[in-house]
Design a protein around this motif. Structure first.
Motif, mmCIF file in Angstrom:
data_model
loop_
_atom_site.group_PDB
_atom_site.id
_atom_site.type_symbol
_atom_site.label_atom_id
_atom_site.label_comp_id
_atom_site.label_asym_id
_atom_site.label_seq_id
_atom_site.Cartn_x
_atom_site.Cartn_y
_atom_site.Cartn_z
ATOM 1 N N SER A 81 -21.465 23.732 -17.747
ATOM 2 C CA SER A 81 -22.090 23.765 -16.429
ATOM 3 C C SER A 81 -23.508 24.293 -16.565
ATOM 4 O O SER A 81 -23.907 24.797 -17.632
ATOM 5 N N MET A 82 -24.271 24.177 -15.488
ATOM 6 C CA MET A 82 -25.642 24.706 -15.450
ATOM 7 C C MET A 82 -25.824 25.449 -14.132
ATOM 8 O O MET A 82 -26.521 24.974 -13.225
ATOM 9 N N PRO A 83 -25.183 26.602 -13.984
ATOM 10 C CA PRO A 83 -25.247 27.330 -12.712
ATOM 11 C C PRO A 83 -26.672 27.728 -12.355
ATOM 12 O O PRO A 83 -27.434 28.198 -13.192
ATOM 13 N N GLY A 84 -27.006 27.509 -11.085
ATOM 14 C CA GLY A 84 -28.328 27.869 -10.598
ATOM 15 C C GLY A 84 -29.390 26.809 -10.806
ATOM 16 O O GLY A 84 -30.492 26.926 -10.256
ATOM 17 N N TYR A 85 -29.107 25.779 -11.587
ATOM 18 C CA TYR A 85 -30.123 24.759 -11.886
ATOM 19 C C TYR A 85 -30.510 23.982 -10.626
ATOM 20 O O TYR A 85 -31.693 23.773 -10.354
ATOM 21 N N ILE A 86 -29.517 23.564 -9.850
ATOM 22 C CA ILE A 86 -29.807 22.790 -8.639
ATOM 23 C C ILE A 86 -30.499 23.664 -7.597
ATOM 24 O O ILE A 86 -31.453 23.233 -6.937
ATOM 25 N N ALA A 87 -30.040 24.909 -7.455
ATOM 26 C CA ALA A 87 -30.676 25.816 -6.498
ATOM 27 C C ALA A 87 -32.151 26.019 -6.847
ATOM 28 O O ALA A 87 -33.013 26.015 -5.960
ATOM 29 N N ALA A 88 -32.436 26.184 -8.125
ATOM 30 C CA ALA A 88 -33.827 26.347 -8.558
ATOM 31 C C ALA A 88 -34.633 25.072 -8.312
ATOM 32 O O ALA A 88 -35.815 25.130 -7.935
ATOM 33 N N THR A 89 -34.006 23.915 -8.511
ATOM 34 C CA THR A 89 -34.696 22.645 -8.289
ATOM 35 C C THR A 89 -35.034 22.454 -6.810
ATOM 36 O O THR A 89 -36.154 22.048 -6.455
ATOM 37 N N LEU A 90 -34.072 22.742 -5.936
ATOM 38 C CA LEU A 90 -34.315 22.603 -4.495
ATOM 39 C C LEU A 90 -35.413 23.553 -4.029
ATOM 40 O O LEU A 90 -36.242 23.193 -3.178
ATOM 41 N N HIS A 91 -35.435 24.757 -4.599
ATOM 42 C CA HIS A 91 -36.486 25.716 -4.245
ATOM 43 C C HIS A 91 -37.842 25.260 -4.790
ATOM 44 O O HIS A 91 -38.869 25.366 -4.098
ATOM 45 N N LYS A 92 -37.847 24.744 -6.008
ATOM 46 C CA LYS A 92 -39.102 24.317 -6.637
ATOM 47 C C LYS A 92 -39.791 23.232 -5.823
ATOM 48 O O LYS A 92 -41.013 23.247 -5.654
ATOM 49 N N TYR A 93 -39.006 22.287 -5.311
ATOM 50 C CA TYR A 93 -39.587 21.167 -4.568
ATOM 51 C C TYR A 93 -39.496 21.357 -3.063
ATOM 52 O O TYR A 93 -39.739 20.421 -2.307
ATOM 53 N N GLN A 94 -39.140 22.591 -2.647
ATOM 54 C CA GLN A 94 -39.133 22.964 -1.238
ATOM 55 C C GLN A 94 -38.367 21.960 -0.383
ATOM 56 O O GLN A 94 -38.847 21.473 0.651
ATOM 57 N N HIS A 95 -37.161 21.649 -0.838
ATOM 58 C CA HIS A 95 -36.336 20.713 -0.084
ATOM 59 C C HIS A 95 -35.641 21.454 1.048
ATOM 60 O O HIS A 95 -34.941 22.447 0.806
ATOM 61 N N PRO A 96 -35.802 21.019 2.285
ATOM 62 C CA PRO A 96 -35.193 21.746 3.409
ATOM 63 C C PRO A 96 -33.680 21.643 3.397
ATOM 64 O O PRO A 96 -33.095 20.656 2.942
ATOM 65 N N LYS A 97 -33.025 22.682 3.913
ATOM 66 C CA LYS A 97 -31.572 22.689 3.964
ATOM 67 C C LYS A 97 -31.083 21.647 4.965
ATOM 68 O O LYS A 97 -31.682 21.443 6.019
ATOM 69 N N THR A 98 -29.992 20.989 4.607
ATOM 70 C CA THR A 98 -29.390 20.004 5.504
ATOM 71 C C THR A 98 -28.137 20.587 6.137
ATOM 72 O O THR A 98 -27.385 21.328 5.493
ATOM 73 N N THR A 99 -27.929 20.289 7.401
ATOM 74 C CA THR A 99 -26.757 20.812 8.113
ATOM 75 C C THR A 99 -25.558 19.883 7.983
ATOM 76 O O THR A 99 -24.456 20.220 8.394
#
Length: 398
Positions: A81-99
């Motif tokens: 696994s790569m824990p935290g990789y997706i969270a870091a990617t979403l933060h890096k590209y400032q992707h807004p949270k989806t509901t």
């Protein structure tokens, strides 16, 4: 390392072994992944390297090339696994949270059931993005591609389609990348699990005809390490390689697309066979599953070739490999082919139903219920990975 008895394997760059010691290691930039039998032999490797370099050691083997590795020696499994990789990617590209949860990594057009003709998607006529928008899409694609190849192959179809458009990205491409990021946010921590096996390569090959823009077709391959043919029932395993590629040439028929996919996957299979042999695991003829009877007939010389000149190179190369007993091509119905998932743009419902087949999910109740079921095509009980499409009635209960 040569004075100490270590050499690089002939057919696999980055794979090293000793002349006689049971030590094998892979080298990626400055990361060593070492397999050894006996502490004295790995100590010899460490002493050899310490003469030239200073380095740190991780005896638990929990991190390699950014991939977290969890060993379960009691159950003889390992989870990547790569824990935290997706969270870091979403933060890096400032992707807004989806509901709203997004279970499909790409757009899907429902087929027109009962229609005499199925039309292709209209050509993309949306505006071209400015250079900074194109550059952003290229960066996101590159970032997610490593993650998809390492632990989450369910993104490969979407990434392949976006990558084919990224040099001339449009507003439609930007919409596609937003959907992919929403999918990542919904499923942020993918885990792929492997079990101990006899290290025998197995391949499942498939293709989708005219499924991409400009009349292109897509090939898909599912490669895993299974057991010897004498060990039944056959158990599945996590994929060591997943391919999902848009074919450059326009295929003249579905059979040609399937033959092209088989050609691509067996070429990759040759490299894997060589690597496994150099690792000390001699390979019997590799079983390759296809779901197209024409392709199976071509490969095994069971039908006559007539109007198929464009298939000659792939046709004869595969026949030669079968004749040399490198591969054993066999036919099974489409629903049993795990490579089918990587060739099409499926519906969100299908993504949800098969996700636990390809990845180790935290809530794996559905997958566990499938274990022990009798495969309707082989008559054998399953003890491993099974495509949920084999059991549609059971799937509808969840």
């Amino acid at each position: 390392m040569a004075p100490h008895g270590y050499f690089q394997c002939r057919h696999t760059p980055g794979l090293w072994r000793h002349k006689w010691r049971p030590v094998l290691f892979s080298l990626v930039v400055d990361d060593f992944g070492v397999k050894y039998v006996g502490r004295q032999h790995v100590d010899h490797l460490i002493a050899s390297i310490e003469q030239y370099y200073t380095f740190s050691k991780d005896w638990a083997g929990q991190l390699y090339c950014g991939i977290s590795i969890q060993w379960d020696y009691q159950n003889r499994t390992v989870s990547l696994s790569m824990p935290g990789y997706i969270a870091a990617t979403l933060h890096k590209y400032q992707h807004p949270k989806t509901t709203r949860a997004q279970h499909a990594p790409h757009h899907w057009n429902a087929p027109s059931y009962g229609a005499k003709q199925q039309y292709t998607e209209p050509e993309d006529n949306t505006d071209t993005l400015p250079p900074e928008g194109i550059n952003r899409i290229q960066k996101i694609t590159g970032t997610l591609l490593y993650y998809a190849r390492a632990v989450d192959p369910t993104m490969l179809v979407a990434l392949g389609t976006i990558a084919a458009q990224q040099s001339k990205a449009t507003e439609a491409t930007a919409t596609a990348i937003v959907q992919l990021l929403d999918y990542c946010a919904t499923h942020p921590n993918a885990t792929i699990r492997y079990r101990a096996s006899d290290m025998v390569l197995r391949i499942q090959s498939d293709a989708s005809y005219l499924s991409e823009a400009k009349a292109r077709s897509r090939s898909g391959g599912h490669f895993y390490l299974g057991d010897k043919p004498s060990n039944q029932p056959e158990r599945g395993n996590g994929a060591i390689l997943t391919t999902s590629t848009i074919m450059r040439n326009v295929m003249a028929s579905a059979a040609e697309a399937e033959c092209g996919a088989l050609f691509n996957n067996t070429k990759d299979g040759v490299a894997l066979r060589n690597t496994l042999h150099e690792m000390g695991h001699p390979q019997p003829p590799t079983l390759v599953q296809v779901d197209n009877s024409t392709t199976n007939g071509f490969a095994n010389k069971q039908i006559k070739q007539r109007k198929s000149k464009s298939m000659d190179m792939r046709f004869y190369w595969i026949q030669d490999c079968v004749g040399q007993k490198q591969f054993n091509i066999y036919w099974r119905p489409g629903p049993t082919n795990l490579a089918d998932y990587y060739t099409k743009h499926h519906s969100p419902a299908h993504h949800r139903s098969v996700r636990s087949t390809y990845l180790h999910c935290l809530n794996n109740l559905y997958h566990s219920l499938l274990q022990g079921c009798v495969d309707p095509f082989t008559g054998l009980k399953s003890t491993g990975l099974i495509s949920p499409t084999r059991f549609p009635k059971l799937r509808t209960q969840f």
